[in-house]
Design an enzyme around this catalytic site. Structure first.
Site, mmCIF file in Angstrom:
data_model
loop_
_atom_site.group_PDB
_atom_site.id
_atom_site.type_symbol
_atom_site.label_atom_id
_atom_site.label_comp_id
_atom_site.label_asym_id
_atom_site.label_seq_id
_atom_site.Cartn_x
_atom_site.Cartn_y
_atom_site.Cartn_z
ATOM 1 N N GLY A 11 -62.411 17.286 -5.394
ATOM 2 C CA GLY A 11 -61.212 16.890 -6.131
ATOM 3 C C GLY A 11 -60.885 17.927 -7.182
ATOM 4 C CB ALA A 12 -61.640 21.556 -7.175
ATOM 5 N N GLY A 14 -57.577 18.175 -9.095
ATOM 6 C CA GLY A 14 -57.101 17.030 -9.872
ATOM 7 C C GLY A 14 -57.169 17.287 -11.366
ATOM 8 C CB ILE A 16 -61.440 14.894 -13.782
ATOM 9 C CG1 ILE A 16 -60.978 13.538 -14.339
ATOM 10 C CG2 ILE A 16 -62.882 15.176 -14.215
ATOM 11 C CD1 ILE A 16 -61.775 12.339 -13.834
ATOM 12 C CG ASN A 105 -63.189 5.579 -2.735
ATOM 13 O OD1 ASN A 105 -62.946 6.762 -2.954
ATOM 14 N ND2 ASN A 105 -62.508 4.602 -3.280
ATOM 15 N N GLY A 130 -65.915 9.983 -9.300
ATOM 16 C CA GLY A 130 -64.803 9.263 -8.656
ATOM 17 C C GLY A 130 -65.123 7.790 -8.483
ATOM 18 C CG ASP A 159 -68.470 3.889 -19.450
ATOM 19 O OD1 ASP A 159 -67.248 3.714 -19.555
ATOM 20 O OD2 ASP A 159 -69.030 4.122 -18.362
ATOM 21 N NE ARG A 162 -63.624 6.218 -22.572
ATOM 22 C CZ ARG A 162 -63.142 5.957 -21.364
ATOM 23 N NH1 ARG A 162 -63.674 4.989 -20.624
ATOM 24 N NH2 ARG A 162 -62.131 6.657 -20.905
ATOM 25 C CG HIS A 187 -67.608 3.866 -14.789
ATOM 26 N ND1 HIS A 187 -67.396 4.087 -16.119
ATOM 27 C CD2 HIS A 187 -66.486 4.281 -14.162
ATOM 28 C CE1 HIS A 187 -66.190 4.616 -16.278
ATOM 29 N NE2 HIS A 187 -65.624 4.744 -15.105
HETATM 30 P P1 NDP Z 1 -58.533 12.524 -11.613
HETATM 31 O O1 NDP Z 1 -59.061 13.897 -11.555
HETATM 32 O O2 NDP Z 1 -57.863 12.048 -12.833
HETATM 33 O O3 NDP Z 1 -59.687 11.467 -11.284
HETATM 34 C C1 NDP Z 1 -60.562 11.636 -10.197
HETATM 35 C C2 NDP Z 1 -61.484 10.450 -10.076
HETATM 36 O O4 NDP Z 1 -62.256 10.310 -11.253
HETATM 37 C C3 NDP Z 1 -60.771 9.117 -9.871
HETATM 38 O O5 NDP Z 1 -61.488 8.405 -8.858
HETATM 39 C C4 NDP Z 1 -60.936 8.447 -11.201
HETATM 40 O O6 NDP Z 1 -61.029 7.045 -11.072
HETATM 41 C C5 NDP Z 1 -62.282 8.952 -11.599
HETATM 42 N N1 NDP Z 1 -62.655 8.711 -12.986
HETATM 43 C C6 NDP Z 1 -63.890 8.338 -13.392
HETATM 44 N N2 NDP Z 1 -63.947 8.168 -14.686
HETATM 45 C C7 NDP Z 1 -62.724 8.406 -15.144
HETATM 46 C C8 NDP Z 1 -62.162 8.349 -16.423
HETATM 47 N N3 NDP Z 1 -62.848 7.999 -17.468
HETATM 48 N N4 NDP Z 1 -60.884 8.679 -16.562
HETATM 49 C C9 NDP Z 1 -60.160 9.010 -15.489
HETATM 50 N N5 NDP Z 1 -60.644 9.050 -14.253
HETATM 51 C C10 NDP Z 1 -61.896 8.750 -14.081
HETATM 52 O O7 NDP Z 1 -57.583 12.239 -10.384
HETATM 53 P P2 NDP Z 1 -56.429 13.158 -9.754
HETATM 54 O O8 NDP Z 1 -55.658 12.217 -8.904
HETATM 55 O O9 NDP Z 1 -55.775 14.014 -10.768
HETATM 56 O O10 NDP Z 1 -57.238 14.140 -8.826
HETATM 57 C C11 NDP Z 1 -57.980 13.747 -7.742
HETATM 58 C C12 NDP Z 1 -58.086 14.933 -6.807
HETATM 59 O O11 NDP Z 1 -59.052 14.617 -5.832
HETATM 60 C C13 NDP Z 1 -56.793 15.268 -6.083
HETATM 61 O O12 NDP Z 1 -56.555 16.658 -6.228
HETATM 62 C C14 NDP Z 1 -57.117 14.901 -4.623
HETATM 63 O O13 NDP Z 1 -56.471 15.781 -3.718
HETATM 64 C C15 NDP Z 1 -58.599 15.100 -4.612
HETATM 65 N N6 NDP Z 1 -59.376 14.434 -3.588
HETATM 66 C C16 NDP Z 1 -60.320 15.202 -2.990
HETATM 67 C C17 NDP Z 1 -61.146 14.697 -2.044
HETATM 68 C C18 NDP Z 1 -62.136 15.612 -1.452
HETATM 69 O O14 NDP Z 1 -62.482 16.629 -2.057
HETATM 70 N N7 NDP Z 1 -62.629 15.318 -0.276
HETATM 71 C C19 NDP Z 1 -61.046 13.308 -1.616
HETATM 72 C C20 NDP Z 1 -60.063 12.546 -2.339
HETATM 73 C C21 NDP Z 1 -59.259 13.108 -3.307
HETATM 74 P P3 NDP Z 1 -59.771 6.070 -11.276
HETATM 75 O O15 NDP Z 1 -58.917 6.241 -10.079
HETATM 76 O O16 NDP Z 1 -60.418 4.726 -11.372
HETATM 77 O O17 NDP Z 1 -59.113 6.501 -12.556
#
Ligand code: NDP
Length: 328
Positions: A11-12, A14, A16, A105, A130, A159, A162, A187
């Protein structure tokens, strides 16, 4: 010169991921003398954005960064991985049932677990960020029978951080003076931040606070609902603080906890404190020489027992659900 450590981030591209990669490359994950090679895993739609982030990483000219690979193939992403940060997950969308969320998932974490099993380095350490993080970690672990189970962990450090910050604000004592705080359980909204063994400037935290209703009605819900409060304020979910906690989790696991202190990590239960064996649940742990151990012998009062049990029950239900789906 040291061999670079391979750090895989899923999820690089995204939010986070964007807050995480620059800090890893600058040496904050493993230390200012440890070179790293980054492996970025994305789904096909995320690859282009990941390439953009890699260009920016190049432009930082980080002395410790020895290479960046970008791929949508878990077998390549986890090849030789020493540290894996599993950030990408399928978010819950409107109208989605829990079963659908777990199944989606499962489709991500099962193949990633298998790829870790088949290709990662012998010393692999895995952190799942995630959500639902604890159960996603369980799915990945079940798909990696050749990797020691304790290498699969889930993040409750945000957590923990926080809770530290709320206690510091309440008592006017700096966070550096607050020790032995524990997050128990999942979590999720059922997590339990426990101050009964914590110390604030050397004194028992519960005694310093001396306000059970503040603990029950303000502190615990504020910590548990902080993520939602940030979305409300920022218009986007917490990303920098989540990335910071991921850095803290791995840094502590590798470099150890301070003498007299402990941290919180979601780890496979060995049955301690009545938590069903095998569940990935948060515990108080000390770390040393790249290994962690559950802090033993804490007295759990009635107030804590009820709350730990409720969170563990939720984890058991999630485990039953993924069992029912054939994911573990
Ligand atoms: P984020 O980077 O914001 O979040 C990613 C994950 O972290 C979510 O599941 C989120 O959960 C979780 N998370 C855990 N703790 C926290 C927290 N305290 N605050 C926020 N999030 C938290 O998501 P984006 O949508 O910006 O990015 C996700 C990326 O992952 C996308 O680029 C997508 O393409 C990629 N992806 C890659 C996969 C892979 O490599 N195979 C598979 C699926 C997605 P929550 O949803 O509950 O906030």
């Amino acid at each position: 010169t040291r061999t670079p450590v391979n750090v895989t981030v899923t999820g690089a591209a995204g939010q986070i991921g964007y807050a995480l990669l620059f800090r890893i490359a600058s040496g904050q994950l493993l230390g200012a003398d440890v070179p790293v090679r980054l492996r970025l895993l994305e789904i096909p739609q995320g690859l282009k954005a990941a390439e953009g982030t890699a260009m920016e990483l190049d432009d930082c000219a980080f002395p410790l960064l020895r290479g960046i690979d970008i791929t949508d193939d878990p077998n390549i992403a986890f090849d030789g991985a020493n540290v894996a940060l599993l950030v990408g997950a399928r978010p819950r969308t409107k109208g989605m049932e829990r079963g659908d969320l777990l199944e989606a998932n499962g489709g991500i974490f099962k193949p990633q677990g298998k790829a870790i099993n088949d290709h990662a380095a012998d010393d692999i350490k895995v952190l799942v960020v995630g959500n639902p993080a604890n159960t996603n970690a369980l799915i990945a672990q079940a798909a990696a029978p050749d990797v020691p189970a304790e290498r699969f962990t889930a993040m409750t450090r945000l957590d923990h951080n926080r809770a530290l910050s709320q206690l510091a604000a309440k008592t006017g004592v700096p966070v550096s003076e607050i020790k032995r705080l524990t997050i128990w359980g999942n979590h999720s909204a059922t997590q339990y931040p426990d101050v009964f063994h914590a110390e604030i400037a050397g004194k028992n935290a519960a005694e310093v606070i001396d306000d059970q209703s503040w603990l029950a009605d303000t502190f615990i819900p504020t910590v548990a609902k902080r993520g939602a409060a940030i979305i409300e304020a920022r218009g986007a979910s917490s990303a920098a603080s989540a990335a910071n906690a991921a850095i803290d989790h791995i840094h502590t696991w590798v470099n150890g906890t301070a003498e007299g202190d402990w941290t919180s990590m979601g780890i496979p239960s060995d049955g301690s404190y009545g938590v069903a064996e095998g569940l990935i649940s948060s515990f108080p742990v000390t770390c040393k020489d790249g290994k962690y151990e559950i802090v033993q012998g804490l007295d759990i009062n009635e107030f804590s027992r009820t709350r730990i049990d409720a969170s563990v029950k939720e984890l058991e239900e999630e485990r039953e659900a993924v069992r029912g789906l054939g994911l573990i």
